[in-house]
Design a protein around this motif. Structure first.
Motif, PDB file in Angstrom:
ATOM      1  N   PHE A  11      -4.160 -10.088   5.220  1.00 46.95           N
ATOM      2  CA  PHE A  11      -3.036  -9.155   5.115  1.00 46.95           C
ATOM      3  C   PHE A  11      -3.617  -7.755   5.255  1.00 46.95           C
ATOM      4  O   PHE A  11      -4.606  -7.437   4.614  1.00 46.95           O
ATOM      5  CB  PHE A  11      -2.368  -9.246   3.736  1.00 46.95           C
ATOM      6  CG  PHE A  11      -2.042 -10.648   3.299  1.00 46.95           C
ATOM      7  CD1 PHE A  11      -0.817 -11.206   3.589  1.00 46.95           C
ATOM      8  CD2 PHE A  11      -2.960 -11.401   2.586  1.00 46.95           C
ATOM      9  CE1 PHE A  11      -0.501 -12.485   3.177  1.00 46.95           C
ATOM     10  CE2 PHE A  11      -2.666 -12.684   2.167  1.00 46.95           C
ATOM     11  CZ  PHE A  11      -1.419 -13.233   2.467  1.00 46.95           C
ATOM     12  N   ASP A  13      -2.719  -3.377   5.880  1.00 48.64           N
ATOM     13  CA  ASP A  13      -1.844  -2.217   6.017  1.00 48.64           C
ATOM     14  C   ASP A  13      -2.757  -1.057   6.373  1.00 48.64           C
ATOM     15  O   ASP A  13      -3.449  -0.517   5.509  1.00 48.64           O
ATOM     16  CB  ASP A  13      -1.089  -1.964   4.714  1.00 48.64           C
ATOM     17  CG  ASP A  13      -0.054  -0.862   4.843  1.00 48.64           C
ATOM     18  OD1 ASP A  13       0.301  -0.512   5.985  1.00 48.64           O
ATOM     19  OD2 ASP A  13       0.391  -0.350   3.806  1.00 48.64           O
ATOM     20  N   THR A  16      -1.727   4.635  10.854  1.00 50.35           N
ATOM     21  CA  THR A  16      -1.561   4.784  12.307  1.00 50.35           C
ATOM     22  C   THR A  16      -1.097   6.193  12.667  1.00 50.35           C
ATOM     23  O   THR A  16      -0.476   6.390  13.717  1.00 50.35           O
ATOM     24  CB  THR A  16      -0.553   3.757  12.850  1.00 50.35           C
ATOM     25  OG1 THR A  16       0.683   3.904  12.143  1.00 50.35           O
ATOM     26  CG2 THR A  16      -1.060   2.336  12.695  1.00 50.35           C
ATOM     27  N   TYR A  25      -6.903   0.391  14.269  1.00 55.59           N
ATOM     28  CA  TYR A  25      -5.926  -0.689  14.040  1.00 55.59           C
ATOM     29  C   TYR A  25      -5.996  -1.704  15.173  1.00 55.59           C
ATOM     30  O   TYR A  25      -6.065  -2.913  14.940  1.00 55.59           O
ATOM     31  CB  TYR A  25      -4.520  -0.082  13.939  1.00 55.59           C
ATOM     32  CG  TYR A  25      -3.402  -1.091  13.886  1.00 55.59           C
ATOM     33  CD1 TYR A  25      -2.938  -1.562  12.669  1.00 55.59           C
ATOM     34  CD2 TYR A  25      -2.808  -1.562  15.048  1.00 55.59           C
ATOM     35  CE1 TYR A  25      -1.908  -2.489  12.609  1.00 55.59           C
ATOM     36  CE2 TYR A  25      -1.785  -2.492  15.002  1.00 55.59           C
ATOM     37  CZ  TYR A  25      -1.335  -2.952  13.780  1.00 55.59           C
ATOM     38  OH  TYR A  25      -0.322  -3.873  13.731  1.00 55.59           O
ATOM     39  N   LYS A  42       3.962  -9.602  11.264  1.00 57.70           N
ATOM     40  CA  LYS A  42       3.255  -8.375  11.588  1.00 57.70           C
ATOM     41  C   LYS A  42       2.330  -8.028  10.423  1.00 57.70           C
ATOM     42  O   LYS A  42       2.756  -7.977   9.278  1.00 57.70           O
ATOM     43  CB  LYS A  42       4.254  -7.242  11.818  1.00 57.70           C
ATOM     44  CG  LYS A  42       3.618  -5.995  12.327  1.00 57.70           C
ATOM     45  CD  LYS A  42       4.651  -4.949  12.687  1.00 57.70           C
ATOM     46  CE  LYS A  42       3.948  -3.737  13.253  1.00 57.70           C
ATOM     47  NZ  LYS A  42       4.904  -2.750  13.721  1.00 57.70           N
ATOM     48  N   SER A  43       1.069  -7.845  10.717  1.00 56.66           N
ATOM     49  CA  SER A  43       0.026  -7.513   9.738  1.00 56.66           C
ATOM     50  C   SER A  43      -0.324  -8.664   8.802  1.00 56.66           C
ATOM     51  O   SER A  43      -0.936  -8.450   7.753  1.00 56.66           O
ATOM     52  CB  SER A  43       0.397  -6.268   8.925  1.00 56.66           C
ATOM     53  OG  SER A  43       0.525  -5.161   9.777  1.00 56.66           O
ATOM     54  N   GLY A  70      -7.450   2.257   4.922  1.00 54.31           N
ATOM     55  CA  GLY A  70      -6.338   1.331   4.809  1.00 54.31           C
ATOM     56  C   GLY A  70      -6.632   0.226   3.802  1.00 54.31           C
ATOM     57  O   GLY A  70      -7.578   0.301   3.019  1.00 54.31           O
TER      58      GLY A  70
END
Length: 106
Positions: A11, A13, A16, A25, A42-43, A70
């Motif tokens: 996982f 995050d 960006t 990323y 997503k992610s 992040g």
């Protein structure tokens, strides 16, 4: 060596806001895909591992390639636990080949 199939879930995050952040990323996301992970959401990415030792090696590799900024988190669960995923909204993506078979004929 006993085979107890595991899933490694990643996982993340990542920021960006800047071009450098977006590049970091994309590099991390491409690393996951080249390493055999598939996108669950997503992610959120997952990869099948043969046993706990293999799962630990996968996690070590992800740690080495993680961006410096992040949040990146990992979770290891058994294949039986992963199979109990309940879809509340939406359906399972049939495009993803999700099998433990040694030979798959497409």
């Amino acid at each position: 060596m006993s085979y107890r199939f595991m899933r490694v879930l990643v996982f993340f995050d990542l920021p960006t806001e800047t071009a450098a952040h977006r590049h970091s990323y994309n590099v991390f996301r491409r690393f996951l895909l080249r390493s055999g992970f598939f996108m669950v959401q997503k992610s959120v990415y997952a990869k099948l591992a043969l046993n706990t030792t293999t799962a630990e090696a996968i996690m070590k590799n992800v740690r080495e390639h993680s961006p410096t900024e992040g949040v990146v988190q990992m979770l290891t669960i058994t294949e039986k636990q992963y199979a109990r995923i309940e879809y509340v909204v939406g359906e399972k993506n049939g495009d993803v080949l999700d099998t433990t078979d040694r030979l798959v004929i497409l």
